[in-house]
Design a protein around this motif. Sequence first.
Motif, PDB file in Angstrom:
ATOM      1  N   THR A  84       7.798   9.559   3.869  1.00  0.00           N
ATOM      2  CA  THR A  84       9.059   9.895   4.035  1.00  0.00           C
ATOM      3  C   THR A  84       9.190  10.642   5.710  1.00  0.00           C
ATOM      4  O   THR A  84       8.405  11.350   6.044  1.00  0.00           O
ATOM      5  CB  THR A  84       9.585  10.714   3.061  1.00  0.00           C
ATOM      6  OG1 THR A  84      11.177  10.960   3.357  1.00  0.00           O
ATOM      7  CG2 THR A  84       8.860  12.239   3.265  1.00  0.00           C
ATOM      8  N   ASP A  85      10.355  10.389   6.176  1.00  0.00           N
ATOM      9  CA  ASP A  85      10.576  11.194   6.960  1.00  0.00           C
ATOM     10  C   ASP A  85      11.105  12.350   6.866  1.00  0.00           C
ATOM     11  O   ASP A  85      11.214  12.657   5.640  1.00  0.00           O
ATOM     12  CB  ASP A  85      11.838  10.437   8.019  1.00  0.00           C
ATOM     13  CG  ASP A  85      13.148  10.448   7.241  1.00  0.00           C
ATOM     14  OD1 ASP A  85      13.138  10.246   5.808  1.00  0.00           O
ATOM     15  OD2 ASP A  85      14.444  10.156   7.758  1.00  0.00           O
ATOM     16  N   TYR A  86      10.804  13.243   7.880  1.00  0.00           N
ATOM     17  CA  TYR A  86      11.122  14.738   7.508  1.00  0.00           C
ATOM     18  C   TYR A  86      12.302  14.970   7.360  1.00  0.00           C
ATOM     19  O   TYR A  86      13.240  14.727   8.072  1.00  0.00           O
ATOM     20  CB  TYR A  86      10.204  15.792   8.655  1.00  0.00           C
ATOM     21  CG  TYR A  86      10.584  17.159   8.462  1.00  0.00           C
ATOM     22  CD1 TYR A  86       9.971  17.656   7.398  1.00  0.00           C
ATOM     23  CD2 TYR A  86      11.659  17.842   8.889  1.00  0.00           C
ATOM     24  CE1 TYR A  86       9.865  19.327   7.069  1.00  0.00           C
ATOM     25  CE2 TYR A  86      11.834  19.082   8.649  1.00  0.00           C
ATOM     26  CZ  TYR A  86      11.286  19.635   7.807  1.00  0.00           C
ATOM     27  OH  TYR A  86      11.423  21.175   7.546  1.00  0.00           O
ATOM     28  N   TRP A  87      12.616  15.951   6.381  1.00  0.00           N
ATOM     29  CA  TRP A  87      13.924  16.733   6.077  1.00  0.00           C
ATOM     30  C   TRP A  87      13.607  18.086   5.328  1.00  0.00           C
ATOM     31  O   TRP A  87      12.634  17.888   4.672  1.00  0.00           O
ATOM     32  CB  TRP A  87      15.014  15.772   5.375  1.00  0.00           C
ATOM     33  CG  TRP A  87      14.412  15.072   4.378  1.00  0.00           C
ATOM     34  CD1 TRP A  87      13.741  13.613   4.260  1.00  0.00           C
ATOM     35  CD2 TRP A  87      14.129  15.159   2.904  1.00  0.00           C
ATOM     36  NE1 TRP A  87      13.283  13.263   3.151  1.00  0.00           N
ATOM     37  CE2 TRP A  87      13.425  14.183   2.220  1.00  0.00           C
ATOM     38  CE3 TRP A  87      14.332  16.507   2.104  1.00  0.00           C
ATOM     39  CZ2 TRP A  87      13.230  14.326   0.848  1.00  0.00           C
ATOM     40  CZ3 TRP A  87      14.016  16.215   0.798  1.00  0.00           C
ATOM     41  CH2 TRP A  87      13.400  15.547   0.128  1.00  0.00           C
ATOM     42  N   GLU A  88      14.329  19.116   5.653  1.00  0.00           N
ATOM     43  CA  GLU A  88      14.235  20.485   5.322  1.00  0.00           C
ATOM     44  C   GLU A  88      14.366  20.069   3.550  1.00  0.00           C
ATOM     45  O   GLU A  88      15.399  19.561   2.874  1.00  0.00           O
ATOM     46  CB  GLU A  88      15.412  21.252   5.503  1.00  0.00           C
ATOM     47  CG  GLU A  88      15.146  22.590   5.014  1.00  0.00           C
ATOM     48  CD  GLU A  88      16.251  23.647   5.406  1.00  0.00           C
ATOM     49  OE1 GLU A  88      16.327  24.821   5.236  1.00  0.00           O
ATOM     50  OE2 GLU A  88      17.073  23.161   6.511  1.00  0.00           O
ATOM     51  N   GLY A  89      13.503  20.880   2.832  1.00  0.00           N
ATOM     52  CA  GLY A  89      13.484  20.776   1.444  1.00  0.00           C
ATOM     53  C   GLY A  89      12.670  19.669   0.700  1.00  0.00           C
ATOM     54  O   GLY A  89      12.520  19.827  -0.630  1.00  0.00           O
ATOM     55  N   ILE A  98      -0.205  15.831  -0.625  1.00  0.00           N
ATOM     56  CA  ILE A  98      -0.580  15.832  -1.883  1.00  0.00           C
ATOM     57  C   ILE A  98       0.094  14.737  -2.860  1.00  0.00           C
ATOM     58  O   ILE A  98      -0.544  13.768  -3.454  1.00  0.00           O
ATOM     59  CB  ILE A  98      -0.782  16.958  -2.751  1.00  0.00           C
ATOM     60  CG1 ILE A  98      -1.640  18.132  -2.065  1.00  0.00           C
ATOM     61  CG2 ILE A  98      -1.448  16.739  -4.085  1.00  0.00           C
ATOM     62  CD1 ILE A  98      -2.916  17.842  -1.660  1.00  0.00           C
ATOM     63  N   GLU A  99       1.521  15.036  -2.810  1.00  0.00           N
ATOM     64  CA  GLU A  99       2.346  14.203  -3.726  1.00  0.00           C
ATOM     65  C   GLU A  99       3.218  13.189  -2.936  1.00  0.00           C
ATOM     66  O   GLU A  99       3.721  12.189  -3.343  1.00  0.00           O
ATOM     67  CB  GLU A  99       3.088  14.939  -4.723  1.00  0.00           C
ATOM     68  CG  GLU A  99       2.371  15.766  -5.589  1.00  0.00           C
ATOM     69  CD  GLU A  99       3.029  16.770  -6.234  1.00  0.00           C
ATOM     70  OE1 GLU A  99       2.681  17.457  -7.480  1.00  0.00           O
ATOM     71  OE2 GLU A  99       4.187  17.137  -5.815  1.00  0.00           O
ATOM     72  N   ILE A 100       3.260  13.457  -1.576  1.00  0.00           N
ATOM     73  CA  ILE A 100       4.130  12.435  -0.954  1.00  0.00           C
ATOM     74  C   ILE A 100       3.443  12.630   0.663  1.00  0.00           C
ATOM     75  O   ILE A 100       2.942  13.985   0.921  1.00  0.00           O
ATOM     76  CB  ILE A 100       5.494  12.975  -0.843  1.00  0.00           C
ATOM     77  CG1 ILE A 100       6.601  11.789  -0.250  1.00  0.00           C
ATOM     78  CG2 ILE A 100       5.699  14.325  -0.082  1.00  0.00           C
ATOM     79  CD1 ILE A 100       7.904  12.198  -0.512  1.00  0.00           C
ATOM     80  N   ALA A 128      -0.319  11.219  -8.160  1.00  0.00           N
ATOM     81  CA  ALA A 128       0.037  12.629  -8.086  1.00  0.00           C
ATOM     82  C   ALA A 128       1.687  12.800  -8.028  1.00  0.00           C
ATOM     83  O   ALA A 128       2.300  13.530  -8.719  1.00  0.00           O
ATOM     84  CB  ALA A 128      -0.432  13.270  -6.829  1.00  0.00           C
ATOM     85  N   GLY A 129       2.445  11.911  -7.171  1.00  0.00           N
ATOM     86  CA  GLY A 129       3.663  11.729  -7.274  1.00  0.00           C
ATOM     87  C   GLY A 129       4.414  11.418  -8.584  1.00  0.00           C
ATOM     88  O   GLY A 129       5.378  12.050  -8.999  1.00  0.00           O
ATOM     89  N   MET A 166       0.846  -1.085  -0.018  1.00  0.00           N
ATOM     90  CA  MET A 166       0.109   0.186   0.035  1.00  0.00           C
ATOM     91  C   MET A 166       0.848   1.541  -0.019  1.00  0.00           C
ATOM     92  O   MET A 166       0.623   2.423  -0.669  1.00  0.00           O
ATOM     93  CB  MET A 166      -1.025   0.010   1.310  1.00  0.00           C
ATOM     94  CG  MET A 166      -1.877   1.084   1.417  1.00  0.00           C
ATOM     95  SD  MET A 166      -3.198   0.960   2.500  1.00  0.00           S
ATOM     96  CE  MET A 166      -2.355   1.040   3.995  1.00  0.00           C
ATOM     97  N   ALA A 167       2.246   1.327   0.639  1.00  0.00           N
ATOM     98  CA  ALA A 167       2.776   2.246   0.782  1.00  0.00           C
ATOM     99  C   ALA A 167       4.375   1.815   0.728  1.00  0.00           C
ATOM    100  O   ALA A 167       4.581   0.863   1.371  1.00  0.00           O
ATOM    101  CB  ALA A 167       2.479   3.355   1.990  1.00  0.00           C
TER     102      ALA A 167
END
Length: 374
Positions: A291-296, A305-307, A334-335, A258-259
Amino acid sequence: MNTSQLNIAFFGSSIVSAYWNGAATYYRGIVKALNTMGHNVTFYEPDIYDRQKNRDIEDPDYCKVVVYQANQEEISRLIEQAATADVVIKASGVGAYDELLDREVANLKKENNLVIFWDVDAPATLDRIENDPSDQFNRLIPQYDFILTYGGGQPVIDAYDRNGAQKCIPIYNALDTDTHHPVPPEERFEGTLAFLGNRLPDREARVEEFFLKPAAELPQHTFLLGGSGWEDKHMPQNIKYIGHVFTADHNALNCTPMAVLNISRDSMAKYGFSPATRVFEAAGAGACIITDYWEGIDFFFEPGIEILVAKSGDEVTEILRTLTQERAREIGEAGYRKVLAAHTYNHRAELLQSIINKSLSAAHVQAQFNDLTL
């Protein structure tokens, strides 16, 4: 100089084997796109770490592959060959005699060529040299015409500028549409969430937080773990460990659950703007990515929406509790649209070609001027 067709010498870890070599996909995408543009690339890679025994492709038709024995005599011979190229590239992390190659490629600089250091792990390189002023690479940085990086954004650019780089430009990871694309799902990869990544010291704690912890919280769901080195890792029983996954199976792994989960290494998360190659692979297969968070992140994909973005393992758990197949499909689609529109290796190679062409043309004009004024 005819910059429409260049001879490029490229020293890297491996282009024919992804075995303990996450940069392989990146090299293939960039080199293939350069070949499509009419350039001739010779890729030099050492025979180390059993990579040749674990190839996942034969020698490609988009470059000449030179596999060499890792010794000083052989490297000296290859450096002599590379000296005739218009562009000589030394990537970080070749894996054998890196210091020698760093030095010898920098020494190939002439009026009418370019020498480039391509850092595929800029956070690690920068941490190393800033913690050790005696590291020889500190004095080599200004000798390269360009420092290219596969990620890092402004923090990496600023750090390289502080260390004397003439010019630092990120050439981000991207999608190779020939090798990564939607395929039918396969039963062996069925599950709620899949993560693919080798076991590395500066990633393991984040894998425990963002993957193992949610798996323990959701025992009724099946989680898939792919990559080398996890054999002796204690993990919940609902995690199916599938070991090394060859590139040919990445599409099915991305398309079936699923993901899929992206987990950054600590150093990549610290500098930001460093999407792993597998983010674009998964997006190119139409996967719903968490995804885990990261700047950018929002420079590449629109969060929500896309991730999907999680700042903790608890947030991964909550996402999975409410995520439906329909919602996952919408995010994946969307991604997929975004990566095709903005993040293919053709996009990256166009940027690289413009950098090279402008620099070589300027160097050629300067050389002609110097000749006239002698």
